[in-house]
Motif scaffolding. Structure first.
Motif, short mmCIF file in Angstrom:
data_model
loop_
_atom_site.label_atom_id
_atom_site.label_comp_id
_atom_site.label_asym_id
_atom_site.label_seq_id
_atom_site.Cartn_x
_atom_site.Cartn_y
_atom_site.Cartn_z
N GLY A 227 55.65 36.49 32.05
CA GLY A 227 55.90 35.21 32.72
C GLY A 227 55.12 35.01 33.99
N GLU A 228 54.49 36.04 34.52
CA GLU A 228 53.71 35.89 35.74
C GLU A 228 52.35 35.27 35.41
N SER A 229 51.66 34.77 36.44
CA SER A 229 50.33 34.20 36.26
C SER A 229 49.42 34.66 37.38
N VAL A 230 48.13 34.75 37.08
CA VAL A 230 47.13 35.20 38.05
C VAL A 230 45.94 34.25 37.97
N ASP A 231 45.50 33.73 39.12
CA ASP A 231 44.31 32.88 39.19
C ASP A 231 43.10 33.73 39.54
N LEU A 232 42.03 33.55 38.77
CA LEU A 232 40.82 34.33 38.96
C LEU A 232 39.62 33.42 39.19
N ASN A 233 38.72 33.87 40.05
CA ASN A 233 37.43 33.20 40.25
C ASN A 233 36.34 34.14 39.76
N ILE A 234 35.80 33.85 38.59
CA ILE A 234 34.74 34.70 38.03
C ILE A 234 33.45 33.90 37.86
N ALA A 235 33.30 32.83 38.66
CA ALA A 235 32.10 32.00 38.57
C ALA A 235 30.87 32.76 39.06
N ASN A 236 31.06 33.62 40.05
CA ASN A 236 29.96 34.41 40.60
C ASN A 236 29.95 35.78 39.91
N PRO A 237 28.86 36.13 39.22
CA PRO A 237 28.83 37.41 38.49
C PRO A 237 29.08 38.63 39.36
N SER A 238 28.93 38.50 40.68
CA SER A 238 29.09 39.66 41.56
C SER A 238 30.53 40.15 41.63
N TRP A 239 31.49 39.40 41.05
CA TRP A 239 32.89 39.86 41.11
C TRP A 239 33.05 41.22 40.44
N LYS A 240 32.23 41.50 39.44
CA LYS A 240 32.33 42.79 38.73
C LYS A 240 31.84 43.94 39.59
N ASP A 241 30.99 43.64 40.55
CA ASP A 241 30.45 44.70 41.41
C ASP A 241 31.40 45.05 42.55
N LEU A 243 34.92 45.25 42.29
CA LEU A 243 36.28 45.50 41.81
C LEU A 243 37.00 46.50 42.72
N ASP A 244 38.16 46.10 43.17
CA ASP A 244 38.98 46.98 43.98
C ASP A 244 39.76 47.90 43.03
N PRO A 245 39.55 49.21 43.10
CA PRO A 245 40.25 50.11 42.17
C PRO A 245 41.76 49.93 42.19
N ASP A 246 42.30 49.51 43.35
CA ASP A 246 43.74 49.33 43.45
C ASP A 246 44.22 48.00 42.86
N LYS A 247 43.27 47.06 42.67
CA LYS A 247 43.66 45.74 42.18
C LYS A 247 42.91 45.33 40.91
N GLU A 248 42.15 46.24 40.33
CA GLU A 248 41.32 45.85 39.20
C GLU A 248 42.13 45.43 37.98
N ASP A 249 43.42 45.79 37.93
CA ASP A 249 44.25 45.40 36.81
C ASP A 249 44.37 43.89 36.68
N ILE A 250 44.18 43.16 37.76
CA ILE A 250 44.33 41.71 37.68
C ILE A 250 43.25 41.10 36.81
N TYR A 251 42.15 41.81 36.59
CA TYR A 251 41.06 41.29 35.77
C TYR A 251 41.20 41.69 34.30
N TYR A 252 42.31 42.30 33.93
CA TYR A 252 42.49 42.78 32.57
C TYR A 252 43.64 42.04 31.88
N LEU A 253 43.46 41.82 30.57
CA LEU A 253 44.51 41.25 29.74
C LEU A 253 45.12 42.36 28.90
N LYS A 254 46.43 42.28 28.73
CA LYS A 254 47.15 43.22 27.87
C LYS A 254 47.82 42.45 26.74
N ASP A 255 48.46 43.18 25.88
CA ASP A 255 49.11 42.58 24.72
C ASP A 255 50.03 41.44 25.12
N GLY A 256 49.84 40.29 24.49
CA GLY A 256 50.68 39.13 24.76
C GLY A 256 50.19 38.23 25.87
N ASP A 257 49.13 38.60 26.58
CA ASP A 257 48.62 37.77 27.67
C ASP A 257 47.79 36.61 27.13
#
Length: 463
Positions: A227-241, A243-257
């Protein structure tokens, strides 16, 4: 009936009875249930259903009487999550009555099956009795939980060679299901895609054949299964460079997302711009100077002191832009921003109807004006008078049909060539022709007359 046909019918009957029994099984008082929590073995245990239909598990009373095995597993899973012990436990409930094995997970008929005539069965045959693997089955991760609680994992994907794998009395076969994520919005191919464990947002978009040209990658939203939601800005390709190891989960989808890619906001620019009818696209909102830049900027007759923005809700906003606005790039007033669905109109600095200058001027024709002008200004725009122009007396044809004749003194600066008389859009100024004596013609006529008279006198004298 031959022996082989009898055996075939007997096997079919056994399969039918097993499947029917397993599918219709309901928990009864006195049942002994083996609870296996696959990802957390410490929560696995055996419980007994009391005569009142309740059992105690992790300190909670669960009513299991009459429940199917899958419903019981769901209740136990909720009990585990209730105390925050694990987010998505994989629970298997096995009634320990008689001999046989349990097939659980992503199969067509997940139930307990008996071992008829034998003390073991092959893994492939056991799965076939359960109707085969389901469409979302993880074929690379089929587990056998032995009676002694040891776990063996097998890869049954099509590229693997066939192997003899035995299943014994008391074993549990568990086929895990691949996860599924949804990708919708401005993508080439929206839909549901199977994953194993988790997938990064850009890889999920790749499964959907990528975003389309209208995608607003600066406003992607992930809706979590919880039920939670996360807003992401991935317009700039540099977002992948970064990634905060402590917060990188926000960029991942899991089952049911669900990943939703919204469309870019759109506004139309009309009027006096270099690219008329321009449709500009932007993220959420855009300042009007940047919107004008996408339309090539205003043209030379644009009136930026009368800009009109028609909001999506129908409300008009009038703006007077001056030099201070264009230099103050930090201006954050909402009225200077366009949002999705807004329309901006840049009017012309000139009126719709021009002033017409006619007659003896160098360039007669229509001339657009910013405001009312004097006859001198009108003649100046038309290139000035011709040599035969009647400068002192001009005629004005008003838009309403009336006619005015004006007398002008071009040498008098105070008069300023009709400064008290003004021409308005739709009026016409006519410059007539001044009176001109054609002395060559006069002299020619006189010469001809003199010659005629002289000839007449000579003829008369001879007579």
């Amino acid at each position: 009936m031959t022996f082989s046909r009898l055996n075939l019918m007997l096997v079919f009957l056994i399969l039918f009875v097993d499947a029917t029994h397993g599918e219709s099984y309901r928990i009864e008082p006195g049942d002994t249930l083996s609870i296996v929590v696959l990802d957390h073995p410490s929560y696995s245990r055996t419980i007994i259903v009391r005569q009142d239909g309740y059992s105690i598990y992790l300190g909670g009373e669960l009513h299991l009487l009459g429940k199917s095995l899958q419903t019981a597993a769901d209740l136990i899973g909720e009990q585990i999550k209730k105390y925050g012990r694990t987010e998505n436990p994989i629970v298997i409930v096995d009634p320990l009555q008689g001999k046989g094995y349990l097939v659980w997970g992503a199969v067509t008929l997940p139930n307990r099956y008996s071992l008829a005539f034998h003390d073991k069965i092959g893994l492939y045959e056991a799965l076939a009795k359960a109707g085969g693997l389901g469409g979302g089955a993880d074929r690379e991760n089929v587990k056998i939980i032995r009676a002694d609680k040891s776990v063996e994992t097998y890869d049954l994907s099509p590229n693997q060679d066939y192997r003899e794998i035995d299943v014994y009395d008391g074993d549990i076969i568990f086929v895990s299901a691949l996860g599924g994520v949804l990708v919708h919005g401005q993508v080439q191919k929206a839909g549901r895609f199977t994953i194993r464990e988790r997938i990064r947002i850009d890889h999920a978009l790749a499964l959907a054949d990528g975003p389309d040209v209208k995608a607003d990658l600066a406003s992607v939203t992930l809706f979590r299964a919880n039920g939670e939601s996360v807003d992401l800005n991935i317009a700039n390709p540099s977002w992948k460079d970064n990634l905060d190891p402590d917060k990188e989960d926000i960029y991942y989808l899991k089952d049911g997302d669900l990943a939703f890619v919204p469309p870019l906001a759109i506004s139309d620019i009309h009027g006096q711009v270099q690219v008329p009818e321009k449709r500009v696209q932007f993220h959420r909102r855009i300042r009007i100077d940047r919107a004008l830049a996408q339309a090539g900027g205003p043209d030379i007759i644009a009136d930026l002191s009368s800009v009109v923005i028609m909001r999506k809700n129908g409300e008009p906003v009038e703006l007077k832009l001056d030099e201070e606005f264009w230099t103050n790039l930090d201006e954050q007033d909402d009225k200077y921003f366009l949002e999705d669905g807004d329309v901006m109109y840049i009017p012309s600095a000139y009126k719709v109807e021009p002033v017409h200058v006619l007659g003896y001027v160098r360039n007669p024709g229509p001339y657009r004006i910013r405001e009312a002008i004097t006859p001198r200004e009108a003649v100046s725009r038309a290139g000035g008078f011709e040599d035969l122009a009647k400068r002192e007396n001009l005629k004005i044809w008003r838009k309403d049909g009336t006619i005015e004749e004006i007398e002008l003194n071009w040498e008098d600066d105070a008069d300023s060539a009709g400064s008290k008389t003004l021409l308005f859009p739709g009026d016409s100024l006519e410059v007539g022709k001044r009176f001109h004596v054609n002395w060559s013609f006069v002299f020619s006529v006189l010469s001809l007359a003199t010659t005629s008279v002289t000839s007449y006198i000579l003829i008369r004298d001879r007579l």
